[in-house]
Design a protein around this motif. Structure first.
Motif, PDB file in Angstrom:
ATOM      1  N   UNK A 187     -23.914 -21.523  36.182  1.00  0.00           N
ATOM      2  CA  UNK A 187     -23.799 -22.936  36.372  1.00  0.00           C
ATOM      3  C   UNK A 187     -24.887 -24.183  35.937  1.00  0.00           C
ATOM      4  N   UNK A 188     -26.180 -23.535  35.658  1.00  0.00           N
ATOM      5  CA  UNK A 188     -27.227 -24.351  35.085  1.00  0.00           C
ATOM      6  C   UNK A 188     -27.030 -24.537  34.067  1.00  0.00           C
ATOM      7  N   UNK A 189     -26.308 -23.895  33.185  1.00  0.00           N
ATOM      8  CA  UNK A 189     -26.180 -24.167  31.525  1.00  0.00           C
ATOM      9  C   UNK A 189     -25.305 -25.453  31.469  1.00  0.00           C
ATOM     10  N   UNK A 190     -24.761 -25.867  32.558  1.00  0.00           N
ATOM     11  CA  UNK A 190     -23.596 -27.124  32.202  1.00  0.00           C
ATOM     12  C   UNK A 190     -24.612 -28.363  32.444  1.00  0.00           C
ATOM     13  N   UNK A 191     -26.009 -28.049  32.805  1.00  0.00           N
ATOM     14  CA  UNK A 191     -26.712 -29.205  32.728  1.00  0.00           C
ATOM     15  C   UNK A 191     -27.662 -29.490  31.364  1.00  0.00           C
ATOM     16  N   UNK A 192     -27.772 -30.718  31.308  1.00  0.00           N
ATOM     17  CA  UNK A 192     -28.579 -31.127  29.919  1.00  0.00           C
ATOM     18  C   UNK A 192     -29.802 -30.595  29.902  1.00  0.00           C
ATOM     19  N   UNK A 193     -30.478 -30.285  30.734  1.00  0.00           N
ATOM     20  CA  UNK A 193     -31.736 -29.554  30.769  1.00  0.00           C
ATOM     21  C   UNK A 193     -31.490 -28.350  29.894  1.00  0.00           C
ATOM     22  N   UNK A 194     -30.436 -27.563  30.013  1.00  0.00           N
ATOM     23  CA  UNK A 194     -30.444 -26.278  29.408  1.00  0.00           C
ATOM     24  C   UNK A 194     -30.419 -26.546  27.786  1.00  0.00           C
ATOM     25  N   UNK A 195     -29.672 -27.508  27.125  1.00  0.00           N
ATOM     26  CA  UNK A 195     -29.542 -27.549  25.832  1.00  0.00           C
ATOM     27  C   UNK A 195     -31.021 -28.199  25.297  1.00  0.00           C
ATOM     28  N   UNK A 196     -31.463 -29.122  26.147  1.00  0.00           N
ATOM     29  CA  UNK A 196     -32.802 -29.748  25.824  1.00  0.00           C
ATOM     30  C   UNK A 196     -33.853 -28.646  25.660  1.00  0.00           C
ATOM     31  N   UNK A 206     -41.292 -21.114  20.878  1.00  0.00           N
ATOM     32  CA  UNK A 206     -42.077 -20.789  22.107  1.00  0.00           C
ATOM     33  C   UNK A 206     -41.620 -19.159  22.504  1.00  0.00           C
ATOM     34  N   UNK A 207     -42.784 -18.573  23.026  1.00  0.00           N
ATOM     35  CA  UNK A 207     -42.308 -17.254  23.627  1.00  0.00           C
ATOM     36  C   UNK A 207     -41.667 -17.208  24.982  1.00  0.00           C
ATOM     37  N   UNK A 208     -40.555 -17.577  24.883  1.00  0.00           N
ATOM     38  CA  UNK A 208     -39.780 -17.767  26.268  1.00  0.00           C
ATOM     39  C   UNK A 208     -38.400 -16.923  25.959  1.00  0.00           C
ATOM     40  N   UNK A 209     -38.041 -16.387  27.155  1.00  0.00           N
ATOM     41  CA  UNK A 209     -36.791 -15.646  27.290  1.00  0.00           C
ATOM     42  C   UNK A 209     -36.126 -16.231  28.476  1.00  0.00           C
ATOM     43  N   UNK A 210     -34.993 -16.636  28.153  1.00  0.00           N
ATOM     44  CA  UNK A 210     -34.141 -17.153  29.132  1.00  0.00           C
ATOM     45  C   UNK A 210     -33.016 -16.252  29.633  1.00  0.00           C
ATOM     46  N   UNK A 211     -32.928 -15.893  30.724  1.00  0.00           N
ATOM     47  CA  UNK A 211     -32.240 -15.003  31.386  1.00  0.00           C
ATOM     48  C   UNK A 211     -31.012 -15.619  32.216  1.00  0.00           C
ATOM     49  N   UNK A 212     -29.637 -15.690  31.710  1.00  0.00           N
ATOM     50  CA  UNK A 212     -28.738 -16.146  32.471  1.00  0.00           C
ATOM     51  C   UNK A 212     -27.990 -15.192  33.261  1.00  0.00           C
ATOM     52  N   UNK A 213     -28.164 -15.327  34.601  1.00  0.00           N
ATOM     53  CA  UNK A 213     -27.456 -14.570  35.486  1.00  0.00           C
ATOM     54  C   UNK A 213     -26.055 -14.952  35.840  1.00  0.00           C
ATOM     55  N   UNK A 220     -19.110 -22.435  43.539  1.00  0.00           N
ATOM     56  CA  UNK A 220     -17.850 -22.192  44.045  1.00  0.00           C
ATOM     57  C   UNK A 220     -16.624 -22.395  42.985  1.00  0.00           C
ATOM     58  N   UNK A 221     -16.908 -22.471  41.621  1.00  0.00           N
ATOM     59  CA  UNK A 221     -15.921 -22.672  40.549  1.00  0.00           C
ATOM     60  C   UNK A 221     -16.395 -21.651  39.422  1.00  0.00           C
ATOM     61  N   UNK A 222     -15.165 -21.208  39.029  1.00  0.00           N
ATOM     62  CA  UNK A 222     -15.166 -20.121  38.099  1.00  0.00           C
ATOM     63  C   UNK A 222     -15.353 -20.661  36.620  1.00  0.00           C
ATOM     64  N   UNK A 223     -16.157 -19.744  35.894  1.00  0.00           N
ATOM     65  CA  UNK A 223     -16.542 -20.205  34.423  1.00  0.00           C
ATOM     66  C   UNK A 223     -15.171 -20.946  33.731  1.00  0.00           C
ATOM     67  N   UNK A 224     -14.133 -20.280  33.871  1.00  0.00           N
ATOM     68  CA  UNK A 224     -13.004 -20.739  33.028  1.00  0.00           C
ATOM     69  C   UNK A 224     -12.673 -22.124  33.567  1.00  0.00           C
ATOM     70  N   UNK A 225     -13.147 -22.736  34.573  1.00  0.00           N
ATOM     71  CA  UNK A 225     -12.793 -24.087  34.859  1.00  0.00           C
ATOM     72  C   UNK A 225     -13.796 -24.909  34.463  1.00  0.00           C
ATOM     73  N   UNK A 226     -14.936 -24.326  34.238  1.00  0.00           N
ATOM     74  CA  UNK A 226     -16.305 -25.364  34.011  1.00  0.00           C
ATOM     75  C   UNK A 226     -16.659 -25.338  32.617  1.00  0.00           C
ATOM     76  N   UNK A 227     -16.566 -24.439  31.799  1.00  0.00           N
ATOM     77  CA  UNK A 227     -17.054 -24.551  30.335  1.00  0.00           C
ATOM     78  C   UNK A 227     -15.762 -24.022  29.383  1.00  0.00           C
ATOM     79  N   UNK A 228     -16.162 -24.386  28.200  1.00  0.00           N
ATOM     80  CA  UNK A 228     -14.962 -23.989  27.103  1.00  0.00           C
ATOM     81  C   UNK A 228     -15.157 -22.544  26.779  1.00  0.00           C
ATOM     82  N   UNK A 229     -16.533 -21.934  27.043  1.00  0.00           N
ATOM     83  CA  UNK A 229     -16.558 -20.532  26.724  1.00  0.00           C
ATOM     84  C   UNK A 229     -16.941 -19.617  27.993  1.00  0.00           C
TER      85      UNK A 229
END
Length: 368
Positions: A187-196, A206-213, A220-229
């Motif tokens: 869900x957080x990847x739909x926020x602007x901060x993710x892309x920035x 930068x030496x950073x690893x972003x782990x998307x759980x 409460x909303x499935x990814x198919x309803x919230x994003x194109x991928x």
């Protein structure tokens, strides 16, 4: 002619639980030896794997206990369960060095236990007691412990991302060999901060690893309803950041990939993304039960056939390292440790009123 539209649950293969019983009862010594040789090459051995399983049990029981206490009204504020996602937490964190930094989120209980955190301190913090890892000032959504390298958490979706980028920038400026790992959700990847943050991490190296759980439901909303991928990590391709998509319900897969990623990031000071596909068994909050609103009972129970602790349990038994009685003893001890931690937290004092003015600001020394 009317065509009957079946619910998704109708498509669940009912043979899955039976398939779990088809694992061979005996494994040849040749296969076992070769298997362990491959494990040892990535830093795993019998004792370490058993210890990891013990800690995973503690993380599971502590989270379940907290969820129970939350529904009974014993916990001030909120409690967000991560039951079902333990393999991701342990797989990533076991691949880190003790000096590496971790930024977690409001579903970070398993992250803290995986890092070797105290169950007593965590339960105390959840109950708002002075003996908590944040002196009772943070609560369940802010399980932070500098002594464990866990520098930040937040109850705000995606808020840990820019903080983690700032920490990674500090690591680079100081020319340290640390790696920064930040846990976030689909869900957080739909926020602007993710892309920035992905963009800045890439252009600043930068030496950073972003782990998307990615538990596929955000709140409460499935990814198919919230994003194109279906896989939010694919969005990072446009920022020239490598991505790895793994089975987040399998500790060994997460650990193997995480070791590779940690080594890459440490050597190149380049960012990387790991997307772990996992399942959250419980609901998001008190008004969001595990099933009934947006997930059926059948779907949630289907998730559990892929349970990360069940996989570890079957592995240990089939390797001949532990039998059923020994597994039961580990489970008993884990439950006992959690219960003792809860009783400790219940009896612990609340912070003094004067503490409300401490830990708000800090003074930094400036070298001219």
């Amino acid at each position: 002619m009317k065509v009957k539209v079946r619910e998704k649950a109708d498509f669940i293969p009912i043979y899955l639980p039976e398939e779990l019983k088809r694992i061979p009862e005996k494994i040849s010594d040749v296969w076992r030896n070769r298997f362990m040789e491959s494990f040892e090459r990535i830093g795993l051995n019998k004792d370490r794997i058993i210890k990891i399983y013990e800690r995973m049990l503690i993380a599971r029981y502590a989270d379940m206990k907290g969820y129970e206490m939350f529904f009974k009204g014993e916990i001030p504020g909120y409690f967000h369960s991560s039951v079902g996602q333990e393999a991701t937490a342990f797989g990533v964190i076991e691949a880190l060095d003790p000096e590496d930094y971790i930024v977690t989120n409001y579903r970070g209980h398993a992250h803290y236990i995986a890092r070797g955190g105290s169950v007593e301190k965590m339960m105390s913090e959840i109950l708002g007691k002075a003996t908590g890892c944040c002196k009772g000032k943070g609560g369940s959504m802010y399980i932070i412990d500098f002594s464990k390298g866990i520098l930040y958490s937040s109850g705000i979706v995606s808020a840990p991302l820019p903080v983690a980028v700032g920490i990674a920038l500090g690591v680079k400026i100081k020319k340290e060999q640390r790696v920064v790992v930040v846990f976030t959700g689909d869900g957080a990847t739909n926020e602007g901060e993710f892309h920035e943050c992905v963009n800045l991490s890439s252009i600043w190296n930068l030496p950073i690893i972003i782990v998307i759980e990615n538990n596929r439901w955000a709140i409460t909303s499935h990814v198919e309803r919230m994003m194109s991928s279906y896989n939010p990590s694919l969005r990072a391709i446009g920022h020239n950041v490598p991505i790895y998509i793994v089975d987040g319900m399998d500790f060994f897969e997460v650990y193997k990939v995480s070791r590779k990623v940690v080594e890459y990031v440490r050597e190149t000071s380049r960012p990387c993304i790991i997307e772990a596909l996992n399942q959250r068994y419980h609901g998001h909050t008190r008004v969001d039960p595990a099933y009934g609103i947006y997930r059926s009972r059948e779907v949630v129970e289907w998730y559990k056939t892929n349970d990360p602790l069940l996989k570890m349990r079957l592995f240990l038994i089939n390797m001949g390292w532990l039998d059923e009685d020994e597994i039961s003893e580990l489970e008993r001890r884990a439950k006992e440790e959690v219960e003792k931690a809860v009783e400790f937290a219940r009896k612990a004092p609340y912070p003094e009123l004067s503490e409300v003015y401490t830990d708000v600001y800090t003074d930094y020394s400036v070298e001219l």
